[in-house]
Motif scaffolding. Structure first.
Motif, mmCIF file in Angstrom:
data_model
loop_
_atom_site.group_PDB
_atom_site.id
_atom_site.type_symbol
_atom_site.label_atom_id
_atom_site.label_comp_id
_atom_site.label_asym_id
_atom_site.label_seq_id
_atom_site.Cartn_x
_atom_site.Cartn_y
_atom_site.Cartn_z
ATOM 1 N N ARG A 242 28.972 40.225 41.329
ATOM 2 C CA ARG A 242 28.168 39.966 40.135
ATOM 3 C C ARG A 242 29.048 39.773 38.914
ATOM 4 N N GLN A 243 28.574 38.920 38.007
ATOM 5 C CA GLN A 243 29.318 38.724 36.755
ATOM 6 C C GLN A 243 29.018 39.808 35.747
ATOM 7 N N PHE B 32 36.147 33.018 38.231
ATOM 8 C CA PHE B 32 35.211 33.685 37.330
ATOM 9 C C PHE B 32 34.452 32.633 36.513
ATOM 10 N N PHE C 106 35.175 47.599 34.635
ATOM 11 C CA PHE C 106 33.903 47.773 35.332
ATOM 12 C C PHE C 106 33.573 46.557 36.194
ATOM 13 N N ALA C 107 33.943 45.386 35.750
ATOM 14 C CA ALA C 107 33.701 44.165 36.524
ATOM 15 C C ALA C 107 35.007 43.452 36.823
ATOM 16 N N LEU D 219 44.268 40.082 47.602
ATOM 17 C CA LEU D 219 43.564 39.039 46.872
ATOM 18 C C LEU D 219 44.391 37.764 46.851
ATOM 19 N N PHE E 203 38.814 36.471 54.216
ATOM 20 C CA PHE E 203 37.473 36.892 53.834
ATOM 21 C C PHE E 203 37.089 36.269 52.501
ATOM 22 N N TYR F 21 35.885 52.241 44.890
ATOM 23 C CA TYR F 21 34.861 51.760 45.817
ATOM 24 C C TYR F 21 35.236 52.127 47.249
ATOM 25 N N TYR G 127 30.902 35.794 40.679
ATOM 26 C CA TYR G 127 32.342 35.816 40.773
ATOM 27 C C TYR G 127 32.665 35.544 42.245
ATOM 28 N N LYS H 97 40.715 33.984 42.822
ATOM 29 C CA LYS H 97 39.390 34.337 42.326
ATOM 30 C C LYS H 97 38.892 33.242 41.400
ATOM 31 N N LEU I 198 31.221 44.013 45.947
ATOM 32 C CA LEU I 198 31.382 42.709 46.563
ATOM 33 C C LEU I 198 30.570 42.572 47.834
ATOM 34 N N PHE J 119 35.711 35.228 45.398
ATOM 35 C CA PHE J 119 37.036 35.709 45.769
ATOM 36 C C PHE J 119 37.370 35.267 47.198
ATOM 37 N N TYR K 272 34.228 50.784 51.149
ATOM 38 C CA TYR K 272 33.617 49.743 51.965
ATOM 39 C C TYR K 272 33.863 50.087 53.432
ATOM 40 N N TYR L 121 40.047 36.917 50.017
ATOM 41 C CA TYR L 121 41.014 37.955 50.375
ATOM 42 C C TYR L 121 41.599 37.619 51.735
ATOM 43 N N ASN M 66 31.071 45.462 40.113
ATOM 44 C CA ASN M 66 31.499 44.318 40.913
ATOM 45 C C ASN M 66 31.538 44.663 42.391
#
Lengths: 113, 114
Positions: free
Chosen positions: B95-96, B51, A98-99, B46, B90, A33, B32, B49, B102, B34, A35, B36, B100
């Motif tokens: 999403r579950q 879940f 993936f998640a 991290l 932060f 990813y 989800y 978290k 963020l 988190f 950002y 950080y 993901n």
């Protein structure tokens, strides 16, 4: 085990120039990813690779930004030509699933003058 | 639309005092969540978290956070702050299902005074 590594840590370029940022994810992490955090604002999603394929690039601000991940290993983010509003900290992250939980690099601080 | 609000831009606490950093989120599904932390010159690390399951989650460095669905909140707490906790924190939501990506809040900068 090495974490997510980003190069360079800082870059100062003039408006109109080109800059390429690099990200080396954690070995074995298929998901990568990008950002960006513009000063004082929230960290915003730019795009997501699964291996070498772009899964989601909905956060890319415009066509001056080009991300690649050849071979599904490291990734580059090129800004061409750079504008003043591109200044900020660019973060890269990777995850195994993936998640799954994303692990972030230290960021590249880009300053466009 | 998804969003995360961290209402405190900057908080100053004395070393040894307790800490609570606020986070509220807006999300269309079960998220989800988190926290950080970014220390000076470091990347995002991290802390913890959420879940599913127990709504009180423990993290590293003695931090904990509590998920309150009715309040759409996920506040971060620490009973006794150390000088090394000075950093920017932060809150993020993901999403579950599916990717993901963020959504982050604007961050809370913590200053610790001796």
């Amino acid at each position: 085990e090495a974490g997510v590594t980003q190069f360079p840590s800082h870059s100062v370029i003039e408006k109109g120039q080109t800059v390429t940022l690099r990200c080396d994810p954690i070995s074995g992490h298929d998901n990568l990813y990008w950002y960006r955090r513009v000063m004082g604002k929230e960290i915003k999603f730019l795009l997501h690779f699964v291996k070498e394929s772009k899964q989601d690039e909905s956060g890319m601000p415009n066509n001056r930004f080009l991300a690649e991940r050849t071979g599904g290993t490291y990734s580059t983010l090129k800004v061409q030509p750079a504008e003043l509003e591109d200044s900020g900290v660019y973060f890269c992250a990777s995850s195994q699933a993936f998640a799954g939980v994303a692990f972030f690099g230290q960021g590249t601080r880009l300053t466009v003058v | 639309a998804q969003s995360v609000t961290q209402p405190d831009i900057h908080i100053t606490v004395s070393e040894g005092a307790s800490l609570e950093l606020r986070c509220n989120y807006s999300y269309g599904a079960t998220p989800y969540l988190f926290w950080y932390v970014q220390s000076p010159g470091q990347g995002l690390q991290l802390l913890l978290k959420y879940f599913s399951g127990d709504t009180l989650v423990q993290g590293i460095k003695g931090f904990e956070a509590e998920f309150k669905r009715s309040q759409s909140s996920f506040n971060l707490r620490k009973p006794s702050v150390h000088w090394s906790d000075a950093a920017e924190y932060f809150c993020a939501v993901g999403r579950q299902t599916g990717a993901n990506n963020l959504f982050f809040g604007t961050g809370t900068r913590l200053t610790v005074i001796p």
